[in-house]
Design an enzyme around this catalytic site. Structure first.
Site, PDB file in Angstrom:
ATOM      1  CG  HIS A 440      -1.773   1.202   1.356  1.00 45.90           C
ATOM      2  ND1 HIS A 440      -1.397   2.289   2.117  1.00 45.90           N
ATOM      3  CD2 HIS A 440      -2.959   1.531   0.780  1.00 45.90           C
ATOM      4  CE1 HIS A 440      -2.333   3.221   2.021  1.00 45.90           C
ATOM      5  NE2 HIS A 440      -3.277   2.787   1.217  1.00 45.90           N
ATOM      6  CB  CYS A 815       1.961  36.486 -17.308  1.00 50.07           C
ATOM      7  SG  CYS A 815       1.177  37.956 -16.633  1.00 50.07           S
TER       8      CYS A 815
END
Length: 856
Positions: A440, A815
């Site tokens: 896991h 931007c």
């Protein structure tokens, strides 16, 4: 009533939504002749009906019994029969991959009578299988604490002086079964089956599954399929085994069988981490025939599915059975290598390779590495997820979740379970004492893109005392360690980490991406070092160079002189001019031939002065000097209730035009300077926080006037462009008017998001935004993923208005950090923006995401 139960022969890989991924792939493998134990799938539709009715209806029970009768015929065994019993597994299988989040019950169909009959043939196998079934059914279906079963097992191992479960004699296993049965008596087989099916349906809504879906932004309402399959046994002796195999290495992408197995054990022993398995290479040495058979099957599955596969297999008395195949989870590095290699092998096209790699995962590929030198390795485990991380030791997932936001931590566990997910997502890295590379901890870490070392057996953890012991070295919780998920090393203390470099495969994938994308990709870079990084990652220019960042540090006293003393402003500006010119010279040289968008001063002036609160406190406690008092008066004068909407950007330039004049001169002088040395400068001068055409006209007049002076003084000219940031709603609305006056637009989506929502980006994140996302008020944090509905509508309007006036002669870019976020990039592509700009480290993501947007 529509059909809700499908035999493996009746389904296919195209029925994922109905049968879940696991069920659909078992059907598909049966169809193409892979050795799969017989079984059937209960549909996701049945799961959704179950949640409405809160029970298995009679029609569904009848369908299940009919399907069970058919697999009895196929297997030549009878469910509940003591002479020739059919045992089954009941497993979850949702349409979306949720590894380990829901429940599985194995060895179902046993009773005392059946086990005693089985024991006549093989006593050890009969009671080992029974104790496994009692544990799983008791803990998962009946909700009995699993620790109760574990304590009985551990006591018995101690009593018999053995370390491993498989070393217990049959007598001990019988005793364990008797003690387990004091906890509960199992119901008869048919009842077991229906109870187990209900338990798997219910596990769709267990806390860890809900948390996993929340973290991964997965839908809540699709439900899980249930796979009922004939059991095959890896615990039938020394010629039986269970394992997990990947058709390629999930960490590196190398083309070789990768995985692990255990002899005389079941698959759950590997996944749970209760036994440390053998690497798959050992299978080739011990059972070469089985290894070759498995390799053949893996290659067949990979060719059929045209992708890397994660395969669960069992060998019962020398015969291979495949229990599951799915598209393998892999690290970013492996994803890129597999995609590129599969193009070279003729399995997929370049377009498919580009679409296969999650653009965000590229960030994970650029993992930090340890700068080799004098490091103290205190233990070594299995390298399960690459990269290096340093942090304080934390032993519990709850504590990791609590402090992981503010401190760098390494979560150290015996083994992780799905219940630890909330702590794992907050850790820098994971270290476990048990488990293998498909445990896991390993699978989840690879998915999260964080370093992980597993199976580090020299670590002895005492959670109660809050310490771990490694061969006599005691480390308390809070002590700093470093883990290297690429080599498996555990290192004492903090070590220097360095950024990773591009792999050849990533370089090639991005070159392919560049061929398909329409959007240009620029970088936000304020300093020469940033510009170098931007080029390294493939930026085609600088889309945002923030000049106010050049005003900080050692230059702060000069900036303060400019603000505080009008009589010395000219002197201060001359000093700043020289320093800014030198900054721009370096950046222009690095970016020769590429556009450099330089945003003129945007920050409120008060940001360059001491903080008001600190000065008030000093004034009250120690008193201020005459000079400090003068500064304090200016701070009071410039102080604003909401400075982000106050005296900043173009507003400062209108009142103090000399600042933008100085900056324009520095830019053009630098450009002319580098031109003499054979470099090509492409300056784009950007005016921020514009909301009216008059502002642009006035600021532009001052800028052009100063530039013309420079040209006259120098006797030479250079091409340049003037543009504006679009970061206010009004600017979007009058974009057509603004476009008449400028050469380019650049959307500043951080400020635009702030002004559209009315959220303070500095405060919303810490006060309520996270909760808004958790409560689904908002689907995403709008400062992370562009809000297409509100902000996006204004952007689309601005693009359309600007194009109506100037067509494609006006260049339009974005931007804000949205320029490096894949979903936002897709939106920008769709509305016809020309370029995106993001931080240098996200340039690679933007290149790939832009190509994916074009290919969609």
């Amino acid at each position: 009533m529509s059909k809700r139960v499908y035999l493996f022969e009746e389904g296919s890989k195209d029925m994922v939504e109905l049968l879940g991924n696991k069920g659909a792939q078992l059907c598909e493998m049966t169809r193409i002749g892979i050795p799969v134990p017989p079984g059937f799938v209960i549909s996701t539709e049945a799961c959704r009906e179950y949640f409405k009715k809160k029970k298995l209806d009679d029609e569904l029970r009848k369908e299940i019994e009919e399907a069970l009768a058919k697999i009895e015929d196929q297997a030549g065994k009878k469910f509940g029969d003591k002479e020739n019993p059919l045992l089954v597994s009941v497993r979850s299988g949702a349409p979306i991959s949720m590894p380990g989040m829901m429940d599985t019950i194995l060895d179902l169909g046993l009773s005392d009578e059946i086990v005693n009959e089985m024991a006549k043939k093989d006593e050890w196998f009969a009671f080992d299988t029974y104790r496994r079934f009692l544990t799983m059914f008791g803990s998962i279906v009946l909700g009995i604490d699993e620790k109760k079963f574990d304590e009985i097992l551990e006591r018995k191992k101690e009593e018999y002086g053995v370390e491993l479960d498989q070393d217990l004699p049959a007598k001990a296993l019988k005793e364990i079964v008797e003690e387990y049965k004091k906890l509960y008596e199992p119901p008869e087989p048919k009842k077991q089956l229906f109870m187990a099916i209900e338990a798997v349906f219910k596990s769709w809504n267990n806390p860890r599954a809900i948390e996993y879906r929340r973290i991964n932004n997965l839908p809540e309402d699709i439900g899980t399929g249930v796979v009922v399959q004939t059991m095959v046994f890896g615990n039938m002796g020394k010629d039986s085994l269970s394992g997990v195999a990947f058709s390629r290495d999930p960490s590196t992408g190398e083309k070789k069988l990768y995985g692990e197995f255990i002899i005389n054990g079941q698959g759950e022993d590997i996944v749970s981490g209760k036994r440390t398995p053998l690497p798959i290479d050992e299978l080739e040495k011990i059972f070469p025939r089985i290894y070759e058979g498995l390799k053949e099957i893996a290659e067949k599955l990979e060719r059929h599915y045209r992708d890397m596969q994660d395969i669960e297999f069992t060998v019962e008395r020398g015969k291979i059975y495949i229990l599951q195949t799915r598209t393998a989870k892999r690290t970013a590095r492996a994803a890129v290598k597999v995609a590129v290699d599969m193009v070279k092998e003729g399995i997929i096209s370049r377009e498919e390779a580009i679409k296969r790699v999650d653009a965000n995962s590229i960030q994970k590929l650029l993992h930090k590495q340890i700068r080799e030198g004098n490091v103290k390795v205190i233990a070594t485990g299995l390298p399960a997820s690459p990269g290096a991380a340093t942090g304080k030791i934390v032993f519990s997932a709850d504590k990791a979740a609590e402090i992981g936001e503010r401190e760098k931590i390494i979560l150290v566990r015996e083994e992780t379970t799905p219940d630890d997910i909330h702590g794992m997502v907050k850790a820098q890295g994971i270290l476990t004492a048990r488990g293998g590379i498909t445990s896991h901890a390993a699978v989840v870490s690879r998915g999260l893109g964080i370093p992980c070392v597993v199976g580090c057996e020299r670590i002895k953890i005492n959670e109660e005392k809050g310490e771990m012991n490694i061969d006599g070295l005691v480390l308390k919780e809070g002590y700093t360690i470093t883990i290297d998920g690429s080599t498996g090393r555990v290192i004492l203390g903090e070590v220097e980490l360095i950024d990773a470099k591009f792999t050849d495969e990533l370089r090639m994938l991005l070159e392919w991406a560049d061929e398909f994308r329409r959007l240009r990709v620029y970088a936000n870079a304020d300093l020469p070092e940033d510009a170098k990084k931007a080029l390294y990652y493939g930026a085609e220019g600088i889309g945002l160079c923030r000049t106010e960042h050049m005003f900080l540090g050692k230059r702060l006293p000069i900036v303060r002189k400019m603000i505080l003393d009008e009589s010395k402003r000219g002197e201060a500006l001359q000093e700043l001019l020289e320093q800014q010119r030198s900054d721009f010279i370096e950046i222009f040289k690095i970016m020769s031939g590429k556009p450099v968008v330089i945003r003129l001063l945007d920050a409120p002036l008060h940001e360059f002065l001491p903080r008001y609160e600190e000065m008030v406190e000093k004034r009250a406690t120690e008193g201020l000097t005459e000079e400090e008092e003068r500064i304090f008066q200016k701070v009071m004068e410039l102080r604003e209730a909401n400075p982000m909407l106050g005296f900043r950007g173009v507003r400062v330039a209108i009142i103090m035009p000399e600042i933008y004049r100085m900056q324009a001169r520095a830019i053009i002088e630098a450009a002319l300077e580098v031109m003499k040395e054979g470099y090509e400068a492409k300056p784009y001068i950007e005016i921020p926080i514009v909301s009216d055409t008059k502002e642009v006209e006035m600021a532009k007049k001052e800028i052009i006037d100063e530039i013309e002076k420079v040209f006259e003084e120098r006797g030479e000219r250079i091409e340049y462009k003037i543009g504006t940031m679009i970061e206010l709603p009004r600017a979007c609305i009058i974009a057509d008017e603004l476009a008449e006056h400028v050469d380019f637009f650049s959307f500043g989506t951080n400020d635009l998001t702030q002004t559209v929502f009315g959220y303070s980006r500095d405060d919303a994140g810490k006060e309520f935004l996270r909760r808004y996302v958790e409560k689904r008020v908002l689907e995403n944090d709008p400062f992370v993923v562009l809000d297409a509905k509100g902000v996006g509508t204004l952007m689309k309007m601005a693009v359309e208005k600007a194009r109506k006036v100037k067509g494609n002669d006006i260049e339009i870019s974005i931007c804000g950090e949205h320029g490096g976020e894949p979903r936002s990039i897709k939106f920008c592509h769709d509305i016809g923006i020309d370029a995106v700009s993001c931080s240098p480290f996200r340039v690679a993501i933007a290149r790939l995401a832009a190509a994916q947007a074009a290919l969609e």
